[in-house]
Scaffold this active site. Structure first.
Site, short mmCIF file in Angstrom:
data_model
loop_
_atom_site.label_atom_id
_atom_site.label_comp_id
_atom_site.label_asym_id
_atom_site.label_seq_id
_atom_site.Cartn_x
_atom_site.Cartn_y
_atom_site.Cartn_z
N LYS A 206 -39.75 17.71 26.66
CA LYS A 206 -38.63 18.57 26.26
C LYS A 206 -37.40 17.70 26.10
O LYS A 206 -37.23 16.71 26.82
CB LYS A 206 -38.36 19.65 27.32
CG LYS A 206 -37.09 20.46 27.06
CD LYS A 206 -36.74 21.37 28.22
CE LYS A 206 -35.41 22.07 27.94
NZ LYS A 206 -35.01 22.98 29.01
N GLU A 256 -24.46 28.60 34.88
CA GLU A 256 -25.45 27.76 35.55
C GLU A 256 -24.85 27.00 36.74
O GLU A 256 -23.97 26.15 36.57
CB GLU A 256 -26.06 26.76 34.57
CG GLU A 256 -27.19 25.93 35.17
CD GLU A 256 -27.91 25.09 34.14
OE1 GLU A 256 -28.80 24.32 34.54
OE2 GLU A 256 -27.59 25.19 32.94
#
Length: 447
Positions: A206, A256
């Protein structure tokens, strides 16, 4: 057992600074920020608001050892402070600031986008307002000769000043005259196609590619007012402002949490996998259901969750993983898995920040190959975007968010940032649409 304060860990040092405090009525957040001199900082979450201005001490560092250097220099700053024994926990002095995304970042100098932002920068403010649980405290700090007397005079001056300062109310958005993305849609398609090819070859699992958006504003931005509007729209996010002595103001509302540390208790999370919000409750729930069932998004999310657990494991006696849910924000929905850990021994929050940054939610896997790909692919300087920003205290406790949903503003211009996680089956146009969703929190407050 209570953890030792920074001055106790650092041993005996000459006192060269002082802290003073008092209770304060009301919540004069905007008046203080508007009246405070640079640098200015702010941090707010669902229960606590911290705003501060001026400088009593500064800690900065660059290079691969920046986390350690900040920790060591901060301990010396805290060790030199005379702190009243009756100082409430909520009013304790803190160092506010953050780090650049890449370890090689340095202050690029006058005129550059990230002017004033080195590899790491933290400020002990001259004046700090803390609001929590319906109560308010004003804290002042001073260093150098006659620090105690100067901190006391500063406290009296700001207490009187805040009582007299009017709240000027809302200024309103400046308006957007023009915007320019880097890369363009054609460039983005090439980058995502190359990245997915790398994943399929096995070079990457990723990688998170980002885009910057240069925005020309119709009027000058009032960053204090903008932050206030973000707080109204995103009360469950971490709202932050870092404005150094020179350069632009970096601000945002990030959903986050990178890490919070209190004693030996750690809170963190995996936040990855995104979709939009629906125009009706039924459409909203359908989108959430599609996100929960999306093989691509769940795979991306699990990569992040597994990596966070692996990064914490060497420091933790236990790690507890919560249930994966959908986190709904005003313009976007995310898959979220909360985590809590208990450390095997006392650690500084910066040790955890260093261990966790960058998470695969903003970097990729394997980390070194993902960072190399980001550096070679992106045509702009990430600076502090997607990097740790937050605060810590003398005990080494603190909270850091990941600086996404963010922008760097200077007078009548702003640079916004957004990123998307690229895996084997990522579609360039779908990822482009995701970027536009992630701009909305800041763009809505500019338009």
């Amino acid at each position: 057992m209570e953890r030792p304060r920074g001055e106790e860990r650092a041993g005996r040092r000459a006192v060269d600074g002082a802290v003073r405090w008092c209770r304060i009525e009301g919540s004069p957040v905007k008046p203080l920020l508007r009246a405070a001199g640079r640098p200015r900082v702010a941090w707010a979450d669902a229960t606590t608001t911290l705003v501060a201005g001026g400088v009593a001490a500064t800690v900065s560092a660059e290079g691969p050892d920046r986390f350690e250097h900040v920790r060591e220099r901060a301990e010396a700053v805290f060790a030199g402070l005379e702190v009243p024994l009756d100082l409430p926990e909520a009013a304790r002095p803190r160092l506010y600031g953050g780090f650049a995304f890449h370890e090689g970042h340095a202050d690029p100098g006058p005129g550059a986008t990230w002017e004033g932002y080195p590899g790491a920068l933290f400020v002990l403010p001259a004046v700090q307002l803390s609001l929590a649980n319906g109560h308010g405290w004003l804290t002042t700090a001073a260093t150098g000769p006659d620090a105690a007397a100067r901190a006391e005079r500063r406290l009296e001056r700001w207490r009187d000043r805040l009582a007299a300062l009017p709240d000027l109310g809302a200024v309103g958005p400046p308006g957007v005259a023009d915007s320019r993305p880097t890369p363009s849609l054609a460039g983005w398609r090439r980058q995502v196609t190359d990245a997915t090819a790398s994943v399929r070859r096995g070079d990457l699992r990723k990688v998170v590619l980002a885009q910057s958006l240069e925005v020309d504003l119709a009027d000058e931005l009032d960053v204090v007012d903008t932050l206030d509007r973000l707080s109204d729209t995103y009360p469950g996010c971490f709202r932050f402002l870092v404005e150094p002595e020179r350069g632009g103001a970096f601000f945002g509302a990030t959903p986050e949490r990178l890490v919070s540390l209190e004693g030996r208790t750690v809170q963190t999370e995996a936040l990855a996998g995104s979709t939009g919000r629906g125009d009706t409750p039924a459409e909203d729930e359908w989108l959430a259901s599609e996100l929960r069932d999306s093989e691509k998004d769940v795979h991306e999310h699990e990569l992040v969750a597994d990596a966070v657990r692996d990064q914490l494991a060497p420091l933790a006696a236990s790690i507890r993983t919560g249930t994966r849910t959908v986190r709904r924000l005003a313009t976007v929905q995310h898959l979220r898995t909360p985590m809590q850990a208990t450390l095997t021994r006392d650690e500084h929050v910066l040790t955890l920040v260093e261990a966790l940054h960058p998470t695969p939610a903003v970097g990729g896997l394997p980390p070194d190959e993902a960072l190399r790909t980001i550096r070679e692919t992106e045509a702009f300087d990430r600076g502090w975007y997607a990097a740790p920003v937050g605060w810590f205290d003398a005990a080494g406790d603190g909270t850091f968010g990941v600086a996404i949903r963010s922008a760097l503003a200077r007078r009548d211009a702003a640079t916004l940032f957004a990123g998307a996680g690229i895996v084997a089956d990522s579609d360039p146009d779908s990822e482009w649409d995701e970027l536009q969703l992630k701009y909305r929190p800041v763009m809505d407050e500019l338009e």
